[in-house]
Design a protein around this motif. Structure first.
Motif, PDB file in Angstrom:
ATOM      1  N   LEU A  11       0.840  -1.205   0.000  1.00 43.83           N
ATOM      2  CA  LEU A  11       0.000   0.000   0.000  1.00 43.83           C
ATOM      3  C   LEU A  11       0.873   1.253   0.000  1.00 43.83           C
ATOM      4  O   LEU A  11       0.536   2.266  -0.615  1.00 43.83           O
ATOM      5  N   GLY A  14       2.545   1.889  -3.353  1.00 45.24           N
ATOM      6  CA  GLY A  14       1.618   2.107  -4.463  1.00 45.24           C
ATOM      7  C   GLY A  14       1.467   0.928  -5.408  1.00 45.24           C
ATOM      8  O   GLY A  14       0.944   1.076  -6.499  1.00 45.24           O
ATOM      9  N   ARG A  15       1.892  -0.261  -4.983  1.00 43.32           N
ATOM     10  CA  ARG A  15       1.728  -1.430  -5.841  1.00 43.32           C
ATOM     11  C   ARG A  15       0.251  -1.732  -6.040  1.00 43.32           C
ATOM     12  O   ARG A  15      -0.175  -2.168  -7.081  1.00 43.32           O
ATOM     13  N   ILE A  16      -0.515  -1.549  -4.965  1.00 43.31           N
ATOM     14  CA  ILE A  16      -1.951  -1.792  -5.087  1.00 43.31           C
ATOM     15  C   ILE A  16      -2.749  -0.607  -4.551  1.00 43.31           C
ATOM     16  O   ILE A  16      -2.267   0.175  -3.734  1.00 43.31           O
ATOM     17  N   VAL A  17      -3.955  -0.490  -5.062  1.00 49.63           N
ATOM     18  CA  VAL A  17      -4.880   0.532  -4.575  1.00 49.63           C
ATOM     19  C   VAL A  17      -5.554  -0.020  -3.328  1.00 49.63           C
ATOM     20  O   VAL A  17      -5.878  -1.203  -3.266  1.00 49.63           O
ATOM     21  N   THR A  19      -8.301  -0.760  -1.971  1.00 51.19           N
ATOM     22  CA  THR A  19      -9.743  -0.949  -2.149  1.00 51.19           C
ATOM     23  C   THR A  19     -10.395  -1.434  -0.858  1.00 51.19           C
ATOM     24  O   THR A  19     -11.584  -1.231  -0.659  1.00 51.19           O
ATOM     25  N   GLN A  21      -9.961  -0.168   2.036  1.00 54.38           N
ATOM     26  CA  GLN A  21     -10.402   1.038   2.757  1.00 54.38           C
ATOM     27  C   GLN A  21     -11.751   1.497   2.232  1.00 54.38           C
ATOM     28  O   GLN A  21     -12.684   1.751   2.995  1.00 54.38           O
ATOM     29  N   GLN A  22     -11.842   1.586   0.906  1.00 53.26           N
ATOM     30  CA  GLN A  22     -13.084   2.067   0.308  1.00 53.26           C
ATOM     31  C   GLN A  22     -14.234   1.129   0.635  1.00 53.26           C
ATOM     32  O   GLN A  22     -15.319   1.555   1.017  1.00 53.26           O
ATOM     33  N   ALA A  25     -15.140   1.335   4.402  1.00 53.41           N
ATOM     34  CA  ALA A  25     -15.761   2.636   4.683  1.00 53.41           C
ATOM     35  C   ALA A  25     -17.191   2.655   4.158  1.00 53.41           C
ATOM     36  O   ALA A  25     -18.124   3.110   4.844  1.00 53.41           O
ATOM     37  N   LYS A  26     -17.362   2.152   2.957  1.00 53.89           N
ATOM     38  CA  LYS A  26     -18.682   2.174   2.341  1.00 53.89           C
ATOM     39  C   LYS A  26     -19.650   1.232   3.063  1.00 53.89           C
ATOM     40  O   LYS A  26     -20.809   1.585   3.312  1.00 53.89           O
ATOM     41  N   SER A  38      -8.665   6.805   8.144  1.00 52.34           N
ATOM     42  CA  SER A  38      -8.061   5.551   7.683  1.00 52.34           C
ATOM     43  C   SER A  38      -6.594   5.818   7.470  1.00 52.34           C
ATOM     44  O   SER A  38      -6.233   6.835   6.877  1.00 52.34           O
ATOM     45  N   CYS A  40      -2.840   4.117   6.117  1.00 56.83           N
ATOM     46  CA  CYS A  40      -2.028   3.039   5.553  1.00 56.83           C
ATOM     47  C   CYS A  40      -0.669   3.099   6.209  1.00 56.83           C
ATOM     48  O   CYS A  40      -0.088   4.185   6.299  1.00 56.83           O
ATOM     49  N   ARG A 153     -11.277 -11.080  -0.459  1.00 57.08           N
ATOM     50  CA  ARG A 153     -12.317 -12.113  -0.435  1.00 57.08           C
ATOM     51  C   ARG A 153     -12.392 -12.863   0.892  1.00 57.08           C
ATOM     52  O   ARG A 153     -13.388 -13.494   1.196  1.00 57.08           O
TER      53      ARG A 153
END
Lengths: 411, 411
Positions: A11, A14-17, A19, A21-22, A25-26, A38, A40, A153
């Motif tokens: 994180l 920047g290798r991966i986004v 997601t 967190q999003q 949060a959602k 949040s 990282c 997952r």
């Protein structure tokens, strides 16, 4: 205050986004909670320790993801234990489960995995149905810790069951008291959906609407802050939305995907289906057979990728292939007609197209797809002009086909 | 220590994914810097103030995005000024530019936009070529602040020019001078991979290893800090890792997926393949045909989902189906043999299994899958005992099949 801690070098470089967190949060927000912050942080022990220490000063709820794996750079449990001054204890049941997991795959459990059975004293294990790393829940003074694996997952089912339930039970004072109505729509884009519900604006106080694109579905949520909104007003707006989205809203149930919805509809109506795929190469069949019970409606499918196989398995005329090309309305029709004769199914679908990246021409560019459909004895051909990558063209073909079937079944 | 602060309610309620964090982290890392921490925080004044205060205690470099717009909930400059005890001063040139921006679009500048021309005393303006919100750079004691707008297309050029140059000039001591070697592995789990490379631990100073699960691949990265690590030592470790991961490391190229790798290998070796799928219902065919050029090797595939279709399309013996059941070694073998005869392909794969959630028995629980494979004229049957959801069992069957093929092709 609620805070997320997302752990991993992948994180920070920047290798991966992030997601996770999003998504968290959602999901919290949809259930009336707000993840105020949040963070990282890298796998580095000191960095992680600092972050936990600082967060402890402010947050009532702390949700972490990552660092629960078996390898040397997985340090969440260890650092948490040390920071809180707790003991780390082994959970024999979890250890057995991990051992069994490997046994079932005919392997001996590597020594490294043993550490996944250690938890901070006093914590409750959150089972992981999809991997070896269980999460855990720990109350420390006034702070509620939820430590989850970083693999989406594996993490998601834990949030959907354990975390949400526990928050509602133990931290209801942090709830925003939001009521959310969900409208799952198919067949129209985001802005088109927005247009359809324009009459509800400007929204009364305490109400808000959010859009989420979950290709191929559009999810529209009406959020009602029950501290503020008037009940009667809210009820009217809900009715107005239901009316405005009629015909494109296929479900209000978060767990019902379009895939489940349409395939179950075919199953309920006992509509046998047969499929002949060229450019989608099995994707449509895989889409259908992903749904339990699909064996009741799918007898067989033919992936006729080459011209030879179109002739051999589907009796497509050589002259048609030569004069019109394999990607043509005519070939789609012959494929469908002959499959209909062969199978006698209620629904027959044939697909031929150019998924790219090569193979396009001026007349038939990449993204040209013909879908032949028999619905009982009526035949029609969809001509699709799609754009995007090979995978997008293939997937979009499957979705457009299923949407067309949905319309036919509804008629 | 470098920290990012990402400001906005849309991040905290999960409406959007924080792609700015990933992009900035990656851009910095590609240029030798490491964003140790990133925090998302809401627009709330107190929250933002707290975060800036805390960050100031630790970080040498602070990069913020968001909160530079003209509206009431844009508070970055104002809160920063107050937290640092500085004055806010107007920049006349910027004010003129904003006025001109509106004039060019035949509009009068709204009063709200005036605040975008105010900056903390002593800061350097970072021009915004694509919008009205300029960023700014501020040195405060030992801390370097870069405050940027949240709109990605406005923010990115500012990082690429101003931020990177300034970091290289003023903060070169934070540069990592990292070299990274990537090992993409398949066929073994994370902990198994870790076991294989155990001999390289404890790592010499300046070296570190990280793991990333990208199902079904495991990515292992060796990071070498060239300021610290000795070249000869690093070279030896690299060689040791290459040796230890022999057989499971299929590529060191970040852009090569296992799917591309194995299908392209079949294409290069001109190995024709035919497929007969039952429980995977088209997933294996879709896996193969997802790769451009796969039409050179896949002629056709049969999705024989029902017993009838197994008999009709693949001449599977009725007695075998009745005595052994559709999910059996025997049926897998008949499917493969008859498809081999029909197609004459170099590789023939048959799959029959129980994907669940129903249909399992004591002898053959959900997850039992038989994969028959002809490789040229040699036949073998894989018996898989998989766990997880229907979709996981189906996908895992495809991956295990492709891994087995990979081994055969390599022999």
């Amino acid at each position: 205050m609620m805070q997320g801690i997302f752990i991993g070098n992948e994180l920070c470089d920047g290798r991966i986004v992030n997601t996770n967190q999003q998504w968290i949060a959602k999901t919290l927000h949809d259930n009336g909670f707000f993840l105020n912050r949040s963070i990282c942080v890298s796998d580095d022990e000191d960095d992680l320790k600092d972050v936990i220490k600082e967060t402890l000063k402010k947050a009532r709820v702390i949700i972490t993801t990552g660092g629960l794996g078996p390898t040397e750079d997985d340090r969440t449990t260890e650092v948490l234990v040390r920071t809180l001054g707790k003991n780390s204890v082994i959970n024999k049941e979890v250890l057995d489960e991990i051992r069994n997991y490997f046994k079932k795959n005919n392997r001996k459990m590597p020594k490294e995995n043993e550490k996944q059975a250690f938890f901070p004293e006093g914590s409750i294990v959150i089972p992981n149905a999809r991997g070896t790393a269980p999460g855990f829940y720990l109350q420390h003074d006034d702070v509620h810790f939820f430590c989850l694996p970083g693999v989406p997952r594996e993490m998601k089912p834990m949030v959907e069951s354990f975390v949400l339930d526990t928050l509602k039970m133990n931290c209801s004072d942090l709830s925003l008291n939001l009521e959310t109505s969900l409208y799952k729509c198919i067949g129209k884009g985001e802005s088109h959906c927005a247009e359809l519900i324009q009459s509800v604006y400007p929204l009364p106080e305490g109400l808000s609407i959010s859009f989420q694109v979950k290709f191929p579905e559009i999810h529209i949520r009406l959020h009602i802050n029950k501290h503020i909104a008037l009940e009667k007003v809210s009820k009217n707006i809900k009715q107005e939305m239901t009316h405005a989205l009629k015909g494109i809203c296929f479900s209000q149930d978060i767990n019902m995907t379009f895939q489940d919805y349409i395939i179950n509809k075919l199953i309920t109506q006992k509509l046998k289906i047969s499929v002949a795929e060229s450019c989608t190469g099995g994707l449509l069949s895989a889409f259908i057979t992903a749904v339990p019970g699909s064996s009741q409606i799918l007898d067989y499918a033919l992936i006729t990728y080459s011209n030879d196989s179109k002739m051999k398995l589907l009796d497509v005329n050589k002259d048609t292939l030569n004069s019109q090309g394999a990607v043509s309305e005519e070939v789609a029709e012959e494929m469908a007609k002959n499959l209909k004769r062969q199978s006698g199914s209620d629904i027959v679908v044939s697909i031929t197209g150019i998924a790219g990246p090569d193979g396009g021409s001026e007349n038939k560019p990449v993204g040209t797809v013909y879908v032949g459909i028999f619905f009982h004895n009526e035949y029609q051909c969809l001509t699709l002009n799609l754009s995007g990558s090979r995978e997008m063209i293939r997937q979009n073909t499957v979705f457009k086909t299923m949407m067309a079937l949905n319309d036919m079944v509804n008629c």
